[in-house]
Design a protein around this motif. Structure first.
Motif, PDB file in Angstrom:
ATOM      1  N   GLY A 157       0.811  -1.211   0.000  1.00 40.17           N
ATOM      2  CA  GLY A 157       0.000   0.000   0.000  1.00 40.17           C
ATOM      3  C   GLY A 157       0.841   1.255   0.000  1.00 40.17           C
ATOM      4  N   CYS A 158       0.175   2.389  -0.080  1.00 39.89           N
ATOM      5  CA  CYS A 158       0.928   3.636  -0.156  1.00 39.89           C
ATOM      6  C   CYS A 158       0.047   4.800   0.278  1.00 39.89           C
ATOM      7  CB  CYS A 158       1.407   3.849  -1.592  1.00 39.89           C
ATOM      8  SG  CYS A 158       2.476   5.280  -1.738  1.00 39.89           S
ATOM      9  N   ASP A 159       0.660   5.723   1.025  1.00 42.57           N
ATOM     10  CA  ASP A 159      -0.059   6.928   1.466  1.00 42.57           C
ATOM     11  C   ASP A 159       0.394   8.169   0.716  1.00 42.57           C
ATOM     12  OD1 ASP A 159      -1.219   5.294   3.335  1.00 42.57           O
ATOM     13  OD2 ASP A 159       0.058   5.936   4.997  1.00 42.57           O
ATOM     14  N   LYS A 160       1.203   8.015  -0.320  1.00 40.80           N
ATOM     15  CA  LYS A 160       1.792   9.199  -0.956  1.00 40.80           C
ATOM     16  C   LYS A 160       0.821   9.878  -1.944  1.00 40.80           C
ATOM     17  CE  LYS A 160       6.139   9.145   0.624  1.00 40.80           C
ATOM     18  NZ  LYS A 160       5.961   8.179   1.715  1.00 40.80           N
ATOM     19  N   PHE A 161      -0.036   9.115  -2.562  1.00 41.96           N
ATOM     20  CA  PHE A 161      -1.033   9.668  -3.493  1.00 41.96           C
ATOM     21  C   PHE A 161      -0.405  10.532  -4.596  1.00 41.96           C
ATOM     22  CE2 PHE A 161      -3.618   8.371   0.072  1.00 41.96           C
ATOM     23  CZ  PHE A 161      -4.727   7.822  -0.558  1.00 41.96           C
ATOM     24  N   CYS A 162       0.591  10.012  -5.262  1.00 43.08           N
ATOM     25  CA  CYS A 162       1.073  10.669  -6.481  1.00 43.08           C
ATOM     26  C   CYS A 162      -0.127  10.751  -7.433  1.00 43.08           C
ATOM     27  CB  CYS A 162       2.202   9.866  -7.113  1.00 43.08           C
ATOM     28  SG  CYS A 162       3.624   9.698  -6.028  1.00 43.08           S
ATOM     29  N   SER A 163      -0.253  11.875  -8.111  1.00 38.33           N
ATOM     30  CA  SER A 163      -1.534  12.140  -8.783  1.00 38.33           C
ATOM     31  C   SER A 163      -1.776  11.247 -10.000  1.00 38.33           C
ATOM     32  CB  SER A 163      -1.625  13.612  -9.181  1.00 38.33           C
ATOM     33  OG  SER A 163      -0.611  13.926 -10.104  1.00 38.33           O
ATOM     34  N   PHE A 164      -0.741  10.511 -10.443  1.00 38.34           N
ATOM     35  CA  PHE A 164      -0.899   9.645 -11.625  1.00 38.34           C
ATOM     36  C   PHE A 164      -1.134   8.183 -11.253  1.00 38.34           C
ATOM     37  CE2 PHE A 164       3.569  10.216 -10.534  1.00 38.34           C
ATOM     38  CZ  PHE A 164       3.956   8.923 -10.290  1.00 38.34           C
ATOM     39  N   CYS A 165      -1.077   7.850  -9.969  1.00 38.28           N
ATOM     40  CA  CYS A 165      -0.899   6.446  -9.556  1.00 38.28           C
ATOM     41  C   CYS A 165      -2.151   5.847  -8.929  1.00 38.28           C
ATOM     42  CB  CYS A 165       0.270   6.376  -8.575  1.00 38.28           C
ATOM     43  SG  CYS A 165       0.639   4.699  -8.039  1.00 38.28           S
ATOM     44  N   VAL A 166      -2.433   4.595  -9.267  1.00 38.38           N
ATOM     45  CA  VAL A 166      -3.618   3.908  -8.741  1.00 38.38           C
ATOM     46  C   VAL A 166      -3.333   3.135  -7.455  1.00 38.38           C
ATOM     47  CG1 VAL A 166      -4.803   3.627 -10.954  1.00 38.38           C
ATOM     48  CG2 VAL A 166      -3.141   1.916 -10.227  1.00 38.38           C
ATOM     49  N   SER A 240      11.460   2.494  -4.031  1.00 37.33           N
ATOM     50  CA  SER A 240      11.606   3.511  -3.001  1.00 37.33           C
ATOM     51  C   SER A 240      11.071   4.862  -3.441  1.00 37.33           C
ATOM     52  CB  SER A 240      13.090   3.667  -2.668  1.00 37.33           C
ATOM     53  OG  SER A 240      13.583   2.463  -2.168  1.00 37.33           O
ATOM     54  N   HIS A 241      10.742   5.665  -2.452  1.00 39.69           N
ATOM     55  CA  HIS A 241      10.369   7.059  -2.709  1.00 39.69           C
ATOM     56  C   HIS A 241      11.479   7.947  -2.131  1.00 39.69           C
ATOM     57  CE1 HIS A 241       8.279  10.885  -2.600  1.00 39.69           C
ATOM     58  NE2 HIS A 241       7.315  10.353  -3.330  1.00 39.69           N
ATOM     59  N   PRO A 242      11.901   8.984  -2.854  1.00 36.76           N
ATOM     60  CA  PRO A 242      12.995   9.829  -2.361  1.00 36.76           C
ATOM     61  C   PRO A 242      12.746  10.378  -0.955  1.00 36.76           C
ATOM     62  CG  PRO A 242      12.526  10.352  -4.650  1.00 36.76           C
ATOM     63  CD  PRO A 242      11.465   9.382  -4.213  1.00 36.76           C
TER      64      PRO A 242
HETATM   65  S1  SF4 Z   1       4.012   6.238  -7.474  1.00 35.53           S
HETATM   66 FE1  SF4 Z   1       3.535   7.471  -5.658  1.00 35.53          FE
HETATM   67  S2  SF4 Z   1       1.454   6.833  -5.031  1.00 35.53           S
HETATM   68 FE2  SF4 Z   1       2.225   5.277  -6.469  1.00 35.53          FE
HETATM   69  S3  SF4 Z   1       3.131   3.706  -5.131  1.00 35.53           S
HETATM   70 FE3  SF4 Z   1       4.812   5.101  -5.709  1.00 35.53          FE
HETATM   71  S4  SF4 Z   1       4.901   6.615  -4.059  1.00 35.53           S
HETATM   72 FE4  SF4 Z   1       2.902   5.546  -3.898  1.00 35.53          FE
END
Ligand code: SF4
Length: 446
Positions: A157-166, A240-242
Motif C-alpha cells: 500500500g501507499c499513502d503518498k497519493f502521487c496524482s498519476f498512480c492507482v 523507493s520514494h525519495p
Molecule cells: S508512485 Fe507514488 S502513489 Fe504510487 S506507489 Fe509510488 S509513491 Fe505511492
C-alpha cells in the motif's frame, strides 16, 4: 493426482511474489503449478493496474481462457477462473458483468483466503476484495525458496497519493509487516537455499514495522538485522520514494556490504512544476541531494529510476529539466514511459494533456540519453571483476547466467557445479543490456 494450477502474472515483482504465495496457499489442497492454462483445474490471472489499458488486456486474456474453459467442460472437466491483483480490486463485481464465466474475484489483500474461495466457487461465483483488519501475512504458510534469489514482501500500500498512480486506491493504505515476521520469512528462505533476498513494497523504504522489542524500526535497521543472517549473501530493496531515504537507510548503504550498491529510486521528472503537479512532494534539487548523500555513503553506488514523459502540462522547458537531471545523475539503467491516464486518479482529469506525438518524440529523446548512459556504465566494466550470483542455465550449452551487484545480466561459460553460487567473474565484453564474462577464480559453493 495433483490438480493443475496455472497462474498468469502481470506487472512487477510484488505480483510475482503474490503469485508464488498463492501457489503455496493452494498447495495443501493438492494444486501444483502447471506451465500453461490448457487442461488446468484452476487458472489465476494476477493482474496489474499500472500499465495503460490494463483492464482491457485482462478481459482479452479472459476471453482466451474462456475458450479453454469450454473445451475442458466439453471433455467432462471443470476449469475455475480467478482474477486477482489490482484490476480485481479496482473492478470488483464489475468483472462478472463483462466476463460471467469468471468464478472468483480476489483482491491483493485477501488471497490467503483462496482455499475457502475455491471451495465456495464450486457452488457460485464469489468476490472478495476486502481490506481485512488482520493482515494476510498472518495467514500465509512458510514460504519456499525457488532458486537462489528470493522476493520478500515487507510493505504494501501507499499513502503518498502521487496524482498519476492507482496504487493507493487498489492496494490501500501503507502497511508494514513486523520485523519478527520478516526475519522469520528471511531465515526460512535462506534455509531453503536463497542467497539473495529482495525486499519488496510499493513504497518499501516507508517500511516502519514493529521492532523485536517494542517500538518501530525503519528499513535501515531491518536491513542490518537481515544482514546478520548467516548464509544470506545479498540484500536489495525496491521500490523507493525519495522522501523516505532517511539517514539510517543511507548509513546501511555505507555499513552493510551485503546491501547491494544498486538502488532503484524513481524521480519521474526533473521539473519542479511537474513534480508538484504529480504530488511527488520533493523537488529536483532534493533528489540530487539524496543522490549525493548516497554516493558519499557508498562511492560505488549506481542508480536506476522511473520517468514519466508528457505528464499533463509538461512543456519543452519541463522536459529539458528532466534531461538535465538525467545528465547530472548519470543512471546505470532506467524505465521511461509516456504518461497515460489511469481512471480515477487526479491526473487523469487534469487539463493540458500532452499530444501523443509530442510524448513519443520526448520519450525517444529521453530513451536515447538513458540508453547511452546504460551502455557507458556496462562498457566501464570490461576488464574488471564482479561478483555474480549464477542463478540459471544460459541459452547455450555450458553457459550459465546471473546478475552482478548492479543487476546487470551476466553470461559465462562455467561448470554446472557453480550454479546457485556467487562467483568472481572477469567481464570480457559488454552489450547495452548484458555482460559476457569468464571465471576468475572458482569459489566453493555454499
Ligand atoms: S508512485 Fe507514488 S502513489 Fe504510487 S506507489 Fe509510488 S509513491 Fe505511492
Amino acid at each position: 493426482m495433483a490438480k493443475k494450477l496455472f497462474i498468469k502474472t502481470y506487472g512487477c515483482q510484488m505480483n510475482a511474489y503474490d503469485s508464488a504465495r498463492m501457489a503455496e496457499v493452494l498447495a495443501p489442497l493438492g494444486y501444483a503449478r502447471a506451465p500453461g492454462a490448457d487442461g488446468a483445474d484452476l487458472v489465476i490471472v494476477n493482474t496489474c493496474h499500472i500499465r495503460e489499458h490494463a483492464a482491457e488486456k485482462v478481459f482479452s486474456e479472459l476471453g482466451r481462457l474462456r475458450r479453454l474453459q469450454q473445451r475442458r467442460a466439453s471433455e467432462g472437466g471443470r476449469m475455475l477462473i480467478a482474477v486477482a491483483g489490482c484490476v480485481a480490486q479496482a473492478e470488483g463485481n464489475a468483472i462478472f458483468a463483462r466476463a460471467p464465466y469468471v468464478d472468483i474475484v480476489v483482491g491483493p489483500q485477501t488471497y490467503h483466503r483462496l482455499p475457502e474461495l475455491v471451495a465456495a466457487a464450486m457452488r457460485a461465483r464469489i468476490v472478495d476484495c476486502d481490506f481485512p483488519p488482520e493482515p494476510k501475512f498472518d495467514h500465509l504458510p512458510e514460504p519456499r525458496a525457488d532458486g537462489p534469489s528470493a522476493f520478500l514482501s515487507v510493505q504494501e500500500g501507499c499513502d503518498k497519493f502521487c496524482s498519476f498512480c492507482v496504487v493507493p486506491y487498489t492496494r490501500g493504505a501503507e502497511y508494514s509487516r513486523s520485523a519478527a515476521s520478516v526475519l522469520d520469512e528471511a531465515r526460512a528462505l535462506v534455509d531453503g537455499g536463497a542467497l539473495e533476498i529482495t525486499l519488496l513494497g510499493q513504497n518499501v523504504n516507508a517500511w516502519h514495522g514493529e521492532a523485536l522489542a517494542g517500538g518501530t524500526w525503519g528499513l535501515g535497521r531491518l536491513i542490518r538485522e537481515l544482514a546478520a543472517i548467516p548464509g544470506l549473501a545479498r540484500i536489495r530493496y525496491t521500490t523507493s520514494h525519495p522522501l523516505d531515504m532517511d539517514e539510517e537507510l543511507i548509513a546501511a548503504h555505507r555499513d552493510e556490504p551485503k546491501l547491494m550498491p544498486f538502488l532503484h529510486l524513481p524521480v519521474q521528472s526533473g521539473s519542479d512544476r511537474i513534480l508538484a503537479a504529480m504530488n511527488r512532494r520533493h523537488r529536483a534539487a532534493d533528489y540530487l541531494r539524496i543522490v549525493e548523500r548516497l554516493r558519499a555513503a557508498r562511492r560505488d553506488l549506481a542508480l536506476s529510476s522511473d520517468f514519466i514523459v508528457g505528464f499533463p502540462g509538461e512543456n519543452e522547458e519541463d522536459f529539458a529539466a528532466t534531461l538535465d537531471l538525467v545528465r547530472q545523475v548519470g543512471f546505470a539503467g532506467a524505465y521511461a514511459f509516456k504518461y497515460s491516464a489511469r481512471p480515477g486518479t487526479p491526473a487523469a482529469a487534469k487539463e493540458g494533456q500532452v499530444p501523443m506525438e509530442v510524448k513519443e518524440e520526448r520519450l525517444a529523446r529521453l530513451q536515447v540519453l538513458l540508453g547511452e548512459q546504460q551502455a557507458a556504465f556496462n562498457r566501464a566494466w570490461v576488464g574488471r571483476s564482479s561478483d555474480v550470483l549464477l542463478e540459471r542455465r544460459g541459452r547455450y550449452p555450458g553457459q550459465l547466467a546471473g546478475r552482478s551487484p548492479y543487476m546487470q545480466a551476466v553470461h559465462v561459460r562455467a561448470p554446472a557445479t557453480v550454479l546457485n553460487s556467487v562467483q568472481r567473474l572477469r567481464i570480457v565484453s559488454a552489450q547495452p543490456n548484458s555482460l559476457a564474462a569468464e571465471i576468475e577464480e572458482e569459489r566453493a559453493c555454499a
